[in-house]
Design a protein around this motif. Structure first.
Motif, PDB file in Angstrom:
ATOM      1  N   GLY B  11       4.091  -9.328  -2.133  1.00 38.27           N
ATOM      2  CA  GLY B  11       3.840  -7.895  -2.320  1.00 38.27           C
ATOM      3  C   GLY B  11       2.884  -7.305  -1.298  1.00 38.27           C
ATOM      4  N   GLY B  12       2.446  -8.150  -0.347  1.00 35.58           N
ATOM      5  CA  GLY B  12       1.559  -7.631   0.702  1.00 35.58           C
ATOM      6  C   GLY B  12       2.330  -6.732   1.654  1.00 35.58           C
ATOM      7  N   GLN B 143      -2.156   6.821   3.023  1.00 36.41           N
ATOM      8  CA  GLN B 143      -3.033   6.178   2.051  1.00 36.41           C
ATOM      9  C   GLN B 143      -3.074   4.681   2.331  1.00 36.41           C
ATOM     10  N   ARG B 144      -4.077   4.038   1.746  1.00 35.99           N
ATOM     11  CA  ARG B 144      -4.099   2.577   1.789  1.00 35.99           C
ATOM     12  C   ARG B 144      -3.575   2.031   0.469  1.00 35.99           C
ATOM     13  N   GLU B 145      -2.292   2.312   0.226  1.00 35.78           N
ATOM     14  CA  GLU B 145      -1.656   1.917  -1.029  1.00 35.78           C
ATOM     15  C   GLU B 145      -0.295   1.316  -0.721  1.00 35.78           C
ATOM     16  N   VAL B 168       0.567 -12.435   5.295  1.00 36.96           N
ATOM     17  CA  VAL B 168      -0.037 -13.750   5.039  1.00 36.96           C
ATOM     18  C   VAL B 168      -1.553 -13.648   5.137  1.00 36.96           C
ATOM     19  N   SER B 169      -2.205 -14.645   4.563  1.00 38.57           N
ATOM     20  CA  SER B 169      -3.668 -14.745   4.637  1.00 38.57           C
ATOM     21  C   SER B 169      -4.035 -16.083   5.271  1.00 38.57           C
ATOM     22  N   VAL B 177      -8.507 -13.820   6.395  1.00 40.20           N
ATOM     23  CA  VAL B 177      -8.021 -12.814   7.342  1.00 40.20           C
ATOM     24  C   VAL B 177      -6.562 -12.557   6.974  1.00 40.20           C
ATOM     25  N   THR B 178      -6.141 -11.308   6.957  1.00 41.13           N
ATOM     26  CA  THR B 178      -4.737 -11.040   6.628  1.00 41.13           C
ATOM     27  C   THR B 178      -3.978 -10.551   7.856  1.00 41.13           C
TER      28      THR B 178
END
Lengths: 408, 408
Positions: B11-12, B143-145, B168-169, B177-178
């Motif tokens: 969902g990222g 937006q940051r959504e 990914v992270s 970090v993403t």
């Protein structure tokens, strides 16, 4: 091309040149009962030349034909369709040699007087019982009649819808000399050597090295300039045989009528190549792409081939869509020098791009033109003096249908 | 690839990395009312890098973006779909500059902090009234959504059926970090540079030259290894932006966690590339071709691309036909060194060719496997140590339908 030095012989075939006969029959390789075995025979050892696929994976018959042609002479070519005898290992090689030997025996020839060609599915062993049975029956079919040539041209087809043959007459030493060709194409067709099976006959007397040189030269601007789907077959082969029966003084590049002969020869190659493109798998039209103003002829060829090979251009042609954006995009990715600001594009006589800028045109006119059975695309790069023409076809539902279930 | 040093964030999206927001809306370029204008914004000047199409014919936005990226920094990327702004001459260039300036003005940025990208039809002038009207409304959407990222990913699609995004992270200096990316593809997709529009965001702090180098390196084995139709677009562009908000020590190839970061970064590129191939125009499946045993990695890449690009192979995949003859024929025409006698081919786990000889296999098993939504083809040449993988899709009726009438 308006003033030819040759005459097209309507209804002519590979047996029109003196000294040649042909035949074909159904031996059992094709499930639909159509002809699948054919032969061309020359009454005397013909000066012979060939070009072969550039694919590194080559079918067994190519090795056999190369061996037969080592001395530059042939008496016969035997061809089967329905099975390519490719990727069939040592058994495949043995089978190709057995085909050659069986035909030689039936016709009373030496094995190395016979060339072998195959076309069809890759990776299955030949049904040799069917092939050898057919070869036994073949000599009785071999005649110097239009009907026999027809049996041969039918025997070499696979997914082709129509037969492809052309015959011309040229004067050499004041004597009429005939040149004829028959070909099969349809799928796995891409400009990289003779991309199909094609057979040419002529009654000209010609030096074998001159014939080989002419064949290569003609191939570069004809068979090597067509594409149906970008795939190069494992079996492509073009064989030319000259009986010498016309009685002219032996042709070579120093002969005063060499250019006339070469023009007729190239005309036959070009006509067969165009016929293969027009009858590409699923095709509804012939598309001819001419590139002018490239930095060299070689560069023009590469660009013309890239445009004619573009799936997007081909789909647009199927849809009769004047989508020149796809044409210029293909020009730009060909890997050849192009000035991005000086490109003109015409569809038939309709100018759609000039100096890389869109030109307003009548969409109805364009639609009408693109719906025709022959479409010419002309690209002028204004960047040099190289010109070339390539031929292909549109990409259609039927191409997908034919190839999604060919083997099964 | 079993033990990743990174974690996939389900969902990222491109706004998951800290510092980034996004938005999209319908401004009027697409006739179907779908989103056609989108933007990604970074709160601070992001270290930025890009790769562009190798097509010599390049759309106007590419020149503008190159100019903006000259200093290696960006604050925003504005993208429209529905019109490629390619082959539009000086007016097209002026329009691309006006897009950049309008967005910069709305967001209070300098023009050279903004990159511009376009995708869609070639050769038509942008409807600037629609674009400029949309740009005025855009900032309110940013937006940051997840919903805003969704609006953006919808805004960049053309004939795509599904959105493409991956996140990914990775741990760098013990800090998460993403890295995220969004892409559009579908048609005019061929391995020669970034063959689509793709946008990557990361909150890593990274040296700009290291980011540019990583982007090129990742592109070579991911975006440059996919093909849908062999056509290279005039508009392809991949832009990556790094906000530095994660707070790690600045990344460069000397950093102890560089490899972990690079692995995550390449995973995102590969995932987007695969998603583009799977969603190729008309495609019903993803086809993955791996070539082992080539004389070099470069040679393996060329062969893998030739196989995945073959219209005949692609049609067979659509028909779930285990037609390995077309695969080996494509291998043989790739122009790379191949030993014709040592080729193995596997479809999934099913061996169909060994030492260039057919292997008897269960046709029902093969049919079942080839009917799946992902097919892997493995070619082992036993000729060297080079390996590569390429991705593509099948050739279907729908590809023809989509492209026979795209413009009209």
């Amino acid at each position: 091309m308006e003033n030819h030095t040759f005459t097209v012989i309507e209804g002519g075939s590979i047996v029109t040149p003196q000294g040649f006969s042909a035949g074909g029959l159904h031996c059992g390789l094709k499930k639909n009962g159509r002809n699948d075995l054919g032969v061309i025979v020359c009454e005397v050892p013909a000066a012979a030349a060939a070009v072969y696929t550039t694919n590194l994976i080559q079918a067994a018959p190519l090795a056999v034909t190369r061996e037969s042609l080592a001395n530059g002479q042939l008496r016969a070519v035997v061809v089967n369709s329905g099975n390519a005898n490719a990727c069939t290992g040592e058994q495949g090689e043995r089978d190709a040699y057995r085909m050659r030997e069986a035909l030689a025996q039936e016709l009373g020839l030496a094995p190395d007087e016979v060339a072998v060609a195959s076309t069809g599915v890759i990776g299955e062993l030949l049904n040799m019982e069917a092939v050898l049975g057919g070869i036994k029956l073949l000599p009785a079919q071999v005649q110097r009649e239009a009907g026999s040539a027809e049996q041969f041209t039918q025997a070499i087809l696979t997914t082709d819808l129509v037969k492809k043959e052309i015959c011309v007459s040229v004067e050499v030493d004041g004597i009429p000399v005939t040149i004829a060709g028959a070909a099969k194409g349809s799928g796995m067709i891409h400009p990289n050597m003779a991309t199909m099976l094609a057979f040419m006959t002529t009654d000209a007397d010609i030096d074998q090295p001159a014939l080989q040189q002419l064949l290569r030269q003609a191939t570069d601007t004809t068979f090597n300039m067509i594409t149906v789907d970008g795939d190069t077959s494992t079996n492509d082969m073009l064989v030319a045989m000259a009986s010498g029966f016309a009685g002219n003084r032996k042709l070579n590049p120093g002969h005063p009528d060499w250019n006339a002969f070469a023009e007729g020869f190239i005309y036959v190659c070009r006509g067969l190549a165009q016929a293969i493109a027009r009858d590409g798998e699923g095709a509804t039209k012939l598309v001819e792409v001419t590139v002018n103003g490239a930095v060299s002829e070689q560069s023009a060829r590469a660009i013309a081939k890239t445009v004619i090979g573009s799936s997007l251009v081909k789909s647009a042609m199927f849809g009769a869509d004047a989508n020149w954006g796809r044409i210029i995009a293909a020009v730009g990715r060909a890997g050849e020098p192009v000035n991005p600001n000086t490109v003109d594009i015409r569809l038939g006589e309709i100018v759609v791009l000039q100096g890389s800028r869109p030109v307003a045109f009548d969409e109805d006119n364009a639609l009408e033109y693109l719906k025709g059975d022959t479409v010419t695309v002309t690209v002028d790069l204004h960047h040099g003096k190289g010109s070339a023409t390539a031929w292909g076809c549109d990409l259609t539902y039927d191409y997908v249908r034919i190839n999604a279930a060919y083997r099964t």
